[in-house]
Design a protein around this motif. Structure first.
Motif, PDB file in Angstrom:
ATOM      1  N   THR A  87     -58.431  27.601  24.500  1.00  0.00           N
ATOM      2  CA  THR A  87     -58.743  26.545  25.468  1.00  0.00           C
ATOM      3  C   THR A  87     -58.293  26.956  26.867  1.00  0.00           C
ATOM      4  O   THR A  87     -58.895  26.545  27.856  1.00  0.00           O
ATOM      5  CB  THR A  87     -58.074  25.221  25.082  1.00  0.00           C
ATOM      6  OG1 THR A  87     -56.659  25.416  24.953  1.00  0.00           O
ATOM      7  CG2 THR A  87     -58.614  24.710  23.750  1.00  0.00           C
ATOM      8  N   GLU A 232     -52.812  27.037  16.386  1.00  0.00           N
ATOM      9  CA  GLU A 232     -52.133  25.803  16.011  1.00  0.00           C
ATOM     10  C   GLU A 232     -51.433  25.935  14.669  1.00  0.00           C
ATOM     11  O   GLU A 232     -50.356  25.371  14.460  1.00  0.00           O
ATOM     12  CB  GLU A 232     -53.132  24.645  15.971  1.00  0.00           C
ATOM     13  CG  GLU A 232     -53.696  24.259  17.328  1.00  0.00           C
ATOM     14  CD  GLU A 232     -54.667  23.089  17.248  1.00  0.00           C
ATOM     15  OE1 GLU A 232     -54.595  22.337  16.256  1.00  0.00           O
ATOM     16  OE2 GLU A 232     -55.483  22.938  18.164  1.00  0.00           O
ATOM     17  N   ASP A 257     -49.759  26.435  24.320  1.00  0.00           N
ATOM     18  CA  ASP A 257     -50.025  25.019  24.059  1.00  0.00           C
ATOM     19  C   ASP A 257     -50.606  24.786  22.670  1.00  0.00           C
ATOM     20  O   ASP A 257     -50.298  23.781  22.022  1.00  0.00           O
ATOM     21  CB  ASP A 257     -50.996  24.467  25.111  1.00  0.00           C
ATOM     22  CG  ASP A 257     -50.348  24.297  26.476  1.00  0.00           C
ATOM     23  OD1 ASP A 257     -49.106  24.380  26.564  1.00  0.00           O
ATOM     24  OD2 ASP A 257     -51.094  24.095  27.457  1.00  0.00           O
ATOM     25  N   ALA A 258     -51.457  25.706  22.200  1.00  0.00           N
ATOM     26  CA  ALA A 258     -52.056  25.529  20.873  1.00  0.00           C
ATOM     27  C   ALA A 258     -50.976  25.532  19.801  1.00  0.00           C
ATOM     28  O   ALA A 258     -50.974  24.684  18.897  1.00  0.00           O
ATOM     29  CB  ALA A 258     -53.080  26.624  20.615  1.00  0.00           C
ATOM     30  N   VAL A 261     -49.074  22.279  19.988  1.00  0.00           N
ATOM     31  CA  VAL A 261     -49.808  21.134  19.427  1.00  0.00           C
ATOM     32  C   VAL A 261     -49.763  21.165  17.902  1.00  0.00           C
ATOM     33  O   VAL A 261     -49.626  20.116  17.246  1.00  0.00           O
ATOM     34  CB  VAL A 261     -51.259  21.128  19.955  1.00  0.00           C
ATOM     35  CG1 VAL A 261     -52.119  20.152  19.160  1.00  0.00           C
ATOM     36  CG2 VAL A 261     -51.267  20.744  21.436  1.00  0.00           C
ATOM     37  N   SER A 286     -52.916  23.940  29.452  1.00  0.00           N
ATOM     38  CA  SER A 286     -54.338  23.904  29.108  1.00  0.00           C
ATOM     39  C   SER A 286     -54.839  22.465  29.105  1.00  0.00           C
ATOM     40  O   SER A 286     -54.039  21.522  29.090  1.00  0.00           O
ATOM     41  CB  SER A 286     -54.547  24.522  27.723  1.00  0.00           C
ATOM     42  OG  SER A 286     -53.914  23.715  26.738  1.00  0.00           O
ATOM     43  N   LEU A 288     -55.875  20.809  26.766  1.00  0.00           N
ATOM     44  CA  LEU A 288     -55.332  20.175  25.569  1.00  0.00           C
ATOM     45  C   LEU A 288     -54.008  19.477  25.854  1.00  0.00           C
ATOM     46  O   LEU A 288     -53.750  18.371  25.380  1.00  0.00           O
ATOM     47  CB  LEU A 288     -55.133  21.258  24.493  1.00  0.00           C
ATOM     48  CG  LEU A 288     -54.778  20.832  23.076  1.00  0.00           C
ATOM     49  CD1 LEU A 288     -55.926  20.040  22.463  1.00  0.00           C
ATOM     50  CD2 LEU A 288     -54.470  22.059  22.229  1.00  0.00           C
ATOM     51  N   SER A 289     -53.165  20.106  26.662  1.00  0.00           N
ATOM     52  CA  SER A 289     -51.828  19.561  26.923  1.00  0.00           C
ATOM     53  C   SER A 289     -51.880  18.281  27.739  1.00  0.00           C
ATOM     54  O   SER A 289     -50.925  17.502  27.727  1.00  0.00           O
ATOM     55  CB  SER A 289     -50.974  20.603  27.653  1.00  0.00           C
ATOM     56  OG  SER A 289     -51.419  20.783  28.998  1.00  0.00           O
ATOM     57  N   LEU A 291     -54.106  15.801  27.470  1.00  0.00           N
ATOM     58  CA  LEU A 291     -54.638  14.634  26.780  1.00  0.00           C
ATOM     59  C   LEU A 291     -53.547  13.579  26.641  1.00  0.00           C
ATOM     60  O   LEU A 291     -52.388  13.896  26.370  1.00  0.00           O
ATOM     61  CB  LEU A 291     -55.163  15.029  25.393  1.00  0.00           C
ATOM     62  CG  LEU A 291     -56.355  15.999  25.381  1.00  0.00           C
ATOM     63  CD1 LEU A 291     -56.696  16.385  23.944  1.00  0.00           C
ATOM     64  CD2 LEU A 291     -57.561  15.382  26.071  1.00  0.00           C
TER      65      LEU A 291
END
Length: 348
Positions: A87, A232, A257-258, A261, A286, A288-289, A291
Motif C-alpha cells: 500500500t 500482515e 504498517d502492514a 495492522v 500508508s 492504511l494507517s 483509516l
C-alpha cells in the motif's frame, strides 16, 4: 480520400481503429493538417482546427501513442517498479506521477507479484522505451543495479545501496525507528519489542535503529527482535508469539504498517487492549494507517518529498546532463495517533 469514402471505409470495418487519414477525409483536409491541429502546432486557421477536432470526435479518433513515440527521439517516459502488494508503494506511485507531470514526463508502471519477479518487471520497462527507471525498494544486488545504470538513469527509492551510477533517494530509516522508540520511552515504556522485516537492507537499517535507540535509553537488557516480514501475517504471528510469553512487551514497533495492522488484528481478536495494555507503532504512514478504525501511530517517510527528489534526479540527468552519483536522505517524521499511550500501571 473523400469524406464519403472515409465514412464508407469506417462502416465496412467497424472494428478498425480510426486513423489519422480517416480524420483528414472526414474534415476535408490533408493528413499533415490534421497532424498539426492535433499537436497544437501553429498554421491551421481556427475554422480548420474546429473542423478537424469535430471530425476526430465524431470518428472516435485517438492518437496512437506508440507510433508517436517511435517518431520522436525521446519518449519522456519514466519507468516505475513497484510491489503490487504494498500500500505504501501505491502511495509513492501517486506522488511520483504528480512530480513527473510537473516536468513534462509520463509514467510506465511495472509490478512485482508472487509470480512475477523484479528482473522480468524491469525488462518490461526497458521494452517500453523508458528513458529512466525509478525503482521502489529494489532487491537486486548492487552489481546488477550498476549494470542497469550503464544503460539509462536509475534511481533506487527507499533502499540504501552503494552502486556505481545509481542515484538513491531514501528516508533515514534508522532515525525513523529511533523516533518511535523515543516516543514510547517518553510515555514510560521500557519493554519495547521490534517486529523485524526480514534480511533486506531496509529492514536491517530499521532494526539497527531500534537496537541503538534502546541502548541509548539504557534499555539494552530489554532488546527483543521478533522475526517477521513486510506482510500482515507476520504481525499476527508476532502477536501470538509475544503475548503467549509470561512477560509480554508493553510496546511494539513493527517493520511497517502492514505488519503493525496484522499485529493489531491479532491483539483485537485476543482481547488485548490497544493502547491500554500494549502500544503499537508502524512505519510508512500508508493510507492504511490513516483509516479511522486503525488510527495507527506510525513513521512517515514523507513520500511526496521522496518522489520529488527521485524525479528531480531523473530530470537532472536527462535534461541537465548530470553524471555524478547522488544520494538524498529525507528526515522521517513520527505521526502520533491512537495506538500509543502510557504502559499499564506497574508494567513499565
Amino acid at each position: 480520400m473523400s469524406r464519403e469514402e472515409a465514412v464508407v471505409l469506417s462502416a465496412e470495418e467497424p472494428g478498425r481503429r480510426p486513423r489519422l487519414q480517416d480524420v483528414a477525409g472526414e474534415a476535408g483536409v490533408s493528413p499533415a493538417t490534421v497532424s498539426l491541429v492535433l499537436r497544437g502546432s501553429p498554421g491551421p486557421s481556427s475554422a480548420t482546427r474546429d473542423r478537424v477536432l469535430d471530425a476526430a470526435a465524431r470518428l472516435g479518433y485517438r492518437p496512437d501513442r506508440a507510433a508517436s513515440l517511435l517518431a520522436r527521439r525521446r519518449s519522456r517516459l519514466i519507468g516505475v517498479l513497484m510491489d503490487v502488494g504494498s500500500t505504501f508503494h501505491a502511495q509513492l506511485v501517486e506522488d511520483v506521477h504528480d512530480a513527473a507531470e510537473e516536468h513534462g514526463y509520463d509514467l510506465v508502471l511495472s509490478t512485482v507479484t508472487r509470480t512475477r519477479d523484479e528482473g522480468r518487471a524491469v525488462e518490461t520497462l526497458l521494452d517500453s522505451r523508458c528513458e529512466a527507471l525509478v525503482l521502489l525498494g529494489p532487491d537486486a544486488p548492487a552489481a546488477r543495479l550498476s549494470a542497469l545504470a550503464r544503460q539509462l538513469p536509475v534511481v533506487a527509492v527507499g533502499r540504501p545501496v552503494s552502486a556505481d551510477g545509481v542515484d538513491v533517494v531514501r528516508a533515514a530509516d534508522d532515525e525513523g525507528v529511533a523516533q518511535a522508540v523515543e516516543h514510547l520511552a517518553g510515555l514510560g515504556h521500557r519493554r519495547i519489542t521490534h517486529v523485524d522485516g526480514g534480511r533486506g537492507p531496509i529492514a536491517t537499517a530499521r532494526r539497527r535503529g531500534y537496537e541503538r535507540a534502546m541502548r541509548r535509553h539504557r534499555f539494552g537488557s530489554q532488546v527483543q527482535v521478533v522475526a517477521g516480514d513486510s506482510g500482515e501475517a507476520s504481525g499476527a504471528r508476532a502477536a501470538r508469539t509475544l503475548f503467549a510469553a509470561d512477560a509480554p512487551p508493553t510496546a511494539v514497533v513493527a517493520y511497517n504498517d502492514a505488519s503493525a495492522v496484522g499485529l493489531l488484528d491479532a491483539l483485537l481478536r485476543g482481547g488485548v487492549d490497544v493502547p491500554g495494555e500494549v502500544s503499537v507503532v508502524g512505519y510508512d504512514d500508508s493510507p492504511l494507517s490513516r483509516l479511522a478504525h486503525v488510527d495507527l501511530t506510525t513513521v512517515s517517510q514523507e513520500s511526496q518529498q521522496l518522489m520529488r527528489y527521485a524525479v528531480a534526479a531523473v530530470v537532472e540527468r536527462l535534461d541537465g546532463g548530470r553524471t555524478e552519483r547522488r544520494e538524498v536522505v529525507v528526515p522521517p517524521r513520527l505521526v502520533v495517533r491512537g495506538t500509543t499511550g502510557p504502559p499499564p500501571p506497574g508494567a513499565a
